[in-house]
Design an enzyme around this catalytic site. Sequence first.
Site, PDB file in Angstrom:
ATOM      1  CD  GLU A 110      42.475 -82.610 -35.588  1.00  0.00           C
ATOM      2  OE1 GLU A 110      43.305 -82.368 -36.481  1.00  0.00           O
ATOM      3  OE2 GLU A 110      42.151 -83.747 -35.254  1.00  0.00           O
ATOM      4  CE1 TYR A 144      38.858 -72.005 -39.437  1.00  0.00           C
ATOM      5  CE2 TYR A 144      39.752 -72.661 -37.329  1.00  0.00           C
ATOM      6  CZ  TYR A 144      39.926 -72.400 -38.665  1.00  0.00           C
ATOM      7  OH  TYR A 144      41.165 -72.534 -39.234  1.00  0.00           O
TER       8      TYR A 144
END
Length: 152
Positions: free
Chosen positions: A112, A124
């Site tokens: 998260e 990411y």
Amino acid sequence: MVHPEAANELEIRVVGEGDISRLVALDGECFDPPWGEEHYQRERVKERSLLLAAASGGELWGFLSAWVVYDELQIMRIATAPAGRRRGVGRALMERAFAHAAERGLAKVTLEVKAVNQAAIALYEHLGMEREGCRPKYYNDGSDALLFGKGC
């Protein structure tokens, strides 16, 4: 403090006892609320935990904390020292986490991230992770969390 010029100057290794005090200090610089020494001491020895350090020149430049949850590696925290950002520290830690998950036969790596953390989101996505959802008002400051995942 001399920062690493590139990720290839980094040693990515399992956190040792001697890393804990610097890791706790770095956690305090990067997260609110920080996790304390007792937490990281427990994480360091748990069988289903992964606690990695990124070091260079005798300095700790970053760390990654993750838990094996069923068939996934869930990244709990990843941090880079402010003076070492944008030098491949986070990427090197994430790549080692992906390799660890694959070595263990896990299906996926998840995490998260604050929806406002554009630098982390770009990293990411660059590493092939995909957005899988959102947790509204997940963080203490009311920020949303974006869920990311990548198959192994």
